[in-house]
Design a protein around this motif. Sequence first.
Motif, PDB file in Angstrom:
ATOM      1  N   ILE A 629      91.131  22.073  62.013  1.00 55.29           N
ATOM      2  CA  ILE A 629      92.140  22.593  62.935  1.00 55.29           C
ATOM      3  C   ILE A 629      91.461  22.888  64.270  1.00 55.29           C
ATOM      4  N   PRO A 630      91.906  22.269  65.349  1.00 60.97           N
ATOM      5  CA  PRO A 630      91.314  22.585  66.665  1.00 60.97           C
ATOM      6  C   PRO A 630      91.336  24.081  66.934  1.00 60.97           C
ATOM      7  N   ALA A 651      95.886  34.010  48.720  1.00 59.99           N
ATOM      8  CA  ALA A 651      96.534  32.788  48.239  1.00 59.99           C
ATOM      9  C   ALA A 651      95.956  31.563  48.946  1.00 59.99           C
ATOM     10  N   ILE A 652      95.689  31.704  50.250  1.00 57.86           N
ATOM     11  CA  ILE A 652      95.063  30.619  51.015  1.00 57.86           C
ATOM     12  C   ILE A 652      93.666  30.342  50.472  1.00 57.86           C
ATOM     13  N   ALA A 653      92.910  31.409  50.170  1.00 58.31           N
ATOM     14  CA  ALA A 653      91.551  31.254  49.643  1.00 58.31           C
ATOM     15  C   ALA A 653      91.555  30.475  48.334  1.00 58.31           C
ATOM     16  N   LYS A 654      92.449  30.827  47.439  1.00 60.48           N
ATOM     17  CA  LYS A 654      92.522  30.133  46.142  1.00 60.48           C
ATOM     18  C   LYS A 654      92.976  28.686  46.324  1.00 60.48           C
ATOM     19  N   TYR A 655      93.898  28.470  47.257  1.00 60.04           N
ATOM     20  CA  TYR A 655      94.330  27.105  47.550  1.00 60.04           C
ATOM     21  C   TYR A 655      93.164  26.277  48.080  1.00 60.04           C
ATOM     22  N   ALA A 688      87.858  40.343  47.039  1.00 65.23           N
ATOM     23  CA  ALA A 688      87.918  38.891  46.817  1.00 65.23           C
ATOM     24  C   ALA A 688      87.757  38.133  48.135  1.00 65.23           C
ATOM     25  N   LEU A 689      88.398  38.644  49.199  1.00 63.86           N
ATOM     26  CA  LEU A 689      88.277  37.989  50.507  1.00 63.86           C
ATOM     27  C   LEU A 689      86.862  38.116  51.062  1.00 63.86           C
ATOM     28  N   GLU A 690      86.228  39.264  50.842  1.00 63.75           N
ATOM     29  CA  GLU A 690      84.834  39.438  51.273  1.00 63.75           C
ATOM     30  C   GLU A 690      83.927  38.445  50.562  1.00 63.75           C
ATOM     31  N   PHE A 691      84.191  38.239  49.288  1.00 66.33           N
ATOM     32  CA  PHE A 691      83.418  37.273  48.504  1.00 66.33           C
ATOM     33  C   PHE A 691      83.565  35.867  49.088  1.00 66.33           C
ATOM     34  N   PHE A 692      84.790  35.499  49.437  1.00 64.39           N
ATOM     35  CA  PHE A 692      85.047  34.178  49.998  1.00 64.39           C
ATOM     36  C   PHE A 692      84.272  33.994  51.298  1.00 64.39           C
ATOM     37  N   LEU A 696      81.475  31.232  51.908  1.00 63.40           N
ATOM     38  CA  LEU A 696      81.858  30.118  52.788  1.00 63.40           C
ATOM     39  C   LEU A 696      82.104  30.640  54.209  1.00 63.40           C
ATOM     40  N   PRO A 697      81.068  31.089  54.883  1.00 59.59           N
ATOM     41  CA  PRO A 697      81.232  31.703  56.206  1.00 59.59           C
ATOM     42  C   PRO A 697      81.760  30.765  57.279  1.00 59.59           C
ATOM     43  N   HIS A 698      81.600  29.447  57.070  1.00 56.83           N
ATOM     44  CA  HIS A 698      82.026  28.483  58.088  1.00 56.83           C
ATOM     45  C   HIS A 698      83.364  27.822  57.752  1.00 56.83           C
ATOM     46  N   ASP A 699      83.979  28.245  56.642  1.00 55.50           N
ATOM     47  CA  ASP A 699      85.276  27.691  56.272  1.00 55.50           C
ATOM     48  C   ASP A 699      86.345  28.139  57.255  1.00 55.50           C
ATOM     49  N   VAL A 700      87.391  27.326  57.396  1.00 61.01           N
ATOM     50  CA  VAL A 700      88.468  27.637  58.336  1.00 61.01           C
ATOM     51  C   VAL A 700      89.125  28.982  58.024  1.00 61.01           C
ATOM     52  N   LEU A 701      89.225  29.350  56.739  1.00 56.89           N
ATOM     53  CA  LEU A 701      89.826  30.640  56.392  1.00 56.89           C
ATOM     54  C   LEU A 701      88.934  31.788  56.847  1.00 56.89           C
ATOM     55  N   SER A 702      87.629  31.645  56.712  1.00 61.99           N
ATOM     56  CA  SER A 702      86.710  32.677  57.190  1.00 61.99           C
ATOM     57  C   SER A 702      86.847  32.858  58.696  1.00 61.99           C
ATOM     58  N   LYS A 703      86.995  31.745  59.421  1.00 63.07           N
ATOM     59  CA  LYS A 703      87.231  31.823  60.860  1.00 63.07           C
ATOM     60  C   LYS A 703      88.543  32.555  61.153  1.00 63.07           C
ATOM     61  N   LEU A 704      89.568  32.210  60.376  1.00 64.31           N
ATOM     62  CA  LEU A 704      90.891  32.811  60.566  1.00 64.31           C
ATOM     63  C   LEU A 704      90.827  34.327  60.373  1.00 64.31           C
ATOM     64  N   ILE A 705      90.160  34.774  59.299  1.00 70.59           N
ATOM     65  CA  ILE A 705      90.051  36.209  59.024  1.00 70.59           C
ATOM     66  C   ILE A 705      89.254  36.903  60.124  1.00 70.59           C
ATOM     67  N   SER A 706      88.208  36.244  60.585  1.00 70.94           N
ATOM     68  CA  SER A 706      87.399  36.809  61.665  1.00 70.94           C
ATOM     69  C   SER A 706      88.234  37.008  62.926  1.00 70.94           C
ATOM     70  N   LYS A 707      89.101  36.042  63.231  1.00 68.43           N
ATOM     71  CA  LYS A 707      89.956  36.147  64.420  1.00 68.43           C
ATOM     72  C   LYS A 707      90.998  37.248  64.245  1.00 68.43           C
TER      73      LYS A 707
END
Length: 710
Positions: A629-630, A651-655, A688-692, A696-707
């Motif tokens: 995702i840009p 739910a996004i993390a599990k997906y 659970a989200l902290e574990f994710f 996977l610190p560079h995953d798009v979801l990790s970026k999303l949570i950081s933002k």
Amino acid sequence: MFISKLSLRNFRNFRNVSLNFNKGVNTIIGENGSGKTNLFHAIRLLVDESMPRGVRLYESDFNRSLGKWTGHWIIIQIEFQELDSSEEAQSIAMHKIGAVDDFDTTQGTYSMFFRPRIEIRRNLFKLSQSDDKTVEELEKLLSGVSLNDYESVFAGRGNVDFSDEETYSQYVGNFTEITFPDPDDEQTDVYGIKMYGISIPNEFACTFAKALRDVESDLRSYRDNPLLNLLRDKEKNISIDKKHEIEEQVDILNKNISGLEEVKGVSKGITQTIKEAVGETYAPNVNIKSELPSEMEKILQSLKLWVGDPDEEGHEGRLWELSLGGANLIYLSLKLLEFEKIKKDNKIANFILIEEPEAHIHTHIQKTLFQKLDKERTQVFISTHSTHISSVCEISSMNILGRGKQRAHVFAPSSNLKADKIIKLERYLDANRTNLLFAKGVILVEGDAEHILIPEIIKKVLGVSLDELGISLINIGSTGFENVAQLFHKDRIHRNCSVLTDNDLSIVKLPKDPKDDNQYERDCRNSQISGVDRKEKLELFCKDNNFVKPFYAKYTFEVDFLLEGNSYEIIQTVEKAFKKQQDKDRIKGLLENKDVSISGKEVLRLAEKFKKGWFAIMVSEKVSNITAIPEYILDATVFACPTLNESILLAIAKYRLTKLKDYHYIGDTTDYKSLLDKIILIEDVAEALEFFIEELPHDVLSKLISKLNA
């Protein structure tokens, strides 16, 4: 005479709101659970004579955000404009507008106060006068208060809006600072004058058509059936001779039915069986008689609707044989006819409230119904979550309800907008675009490519649709961002609106002197100049408006999508679109080139060749869970939906893990199955989200949570 304003204080999901209304048709739109039904109930308590006058409210009627409700007031206040000179209208008129003897007799208020009785209010005032008052003493006093200590009071001519915080604190009480007014100081210009001798609702013609979900039940009901209400009114017009003639015929028919040998035989059989069971002494005499109603009113009550769909001419059946939409339309028509029956010239105002007319009614009927309502001598209120109805209503007569934490919010989309801008917006908001009025957040784009591809990217990458996130993505085309984004403002709709557009920086290096440009460079330079100008205007427009924020592609949507690392999706599109292998190889080489002047030029050529919208559709078929995702699109999504809850993120993390387990980048050795198994076992969502994020610190979801946390 019409309702110009409704103020609600502490009533159900309304903590402190005011809604402004106009003459004619007014629309209240909002998602399910936003309070549309509660709002109608509040209006009806004051203007509908069919509602009980001895209003009794309950603990559940107090707004939950109050916490402890004891001591607080529920206040429903209606403001009227254009009052006539009748005694009834003037009983709620005469607002002070200036000097002591300066009154406006065309304006008035009618209010309902559900408040503690005067003894309780006196005790609160006495406590507030004490020098050593404490919160503990206040709580002790209020702990002994129950609903039996409350009263319902109706008053006219009140002169303040209790939805205002300062007003409520001053004239009801401040529970934090423990200051309460003296209840023996009437201040009739504030609270109004109690109504004696005149029942204001009796002076109104008001009909309420509730949400059309169980029409058949209502049309069978004795109390709620609008057909019976119409027939009762007609019964008194039937001549005495005609009544007697019909009633005598029914009596004869009853005797003939009762006299049938088959009926007598059953009667005798029942009598004989009872006598054999209990003996002659205790056995009652049994007879069977026909009891078709002979009174004219009851005869009329036995009349039933027979109906038929318009495309089956000549056929009629019972109501339940008709389509649900057709049954609903009949019900609504009966309610409108019932309203015409009670609407009299001697009534001081006429109101009709229609709750969610869209339920099971076809799109075209929704629009036609709305446009054909009589608005001349009647004020109409329609609640809806239908984009088809909202698309044909005037935003100047619209209030939007939004769900908040334990309270509803009210937005007026035309507030402080000039008339010419309102007219343009009303023309723009067709059924597709009125989605933005219902959304929790909005993303505005100006091209078909973004409109088609962005929702698909979000769905495939995150596993949730924009609809699930409550985001409406609107393609404004050539309308101009400012014309639509002006809806989102502190004076109007309090929703975040992301504006997605292109910087249009040149993908090729431009000569210092524009005179040295070739045609392609000249086109790039002109686009870049337009991009700079557009950005300046957008930044100026969004300045000091926290609800609108622009996000820019560095170049264009297609180029930035490619540069984000999505050459694979476009190459797969090329593989399918072209037949010759040499063309495929050539285009692939251009797209994978690290020089944006080469790869960017090629992707723009492809978009132009297939047309941007169609090219986006082709590419969307190749989007997957590892599509990137840009960054600017991710930022825009976060801004439009800043309140993503942890359950959705989990739910996004599990997906993500489920999909990555089966499909990931070549060379990626991460054990996604193991990560999925572990995260499923973690009961705490935050943990659970902290574990994710840790794994996977560079995953798009990790970026999303950081933002989201930034």
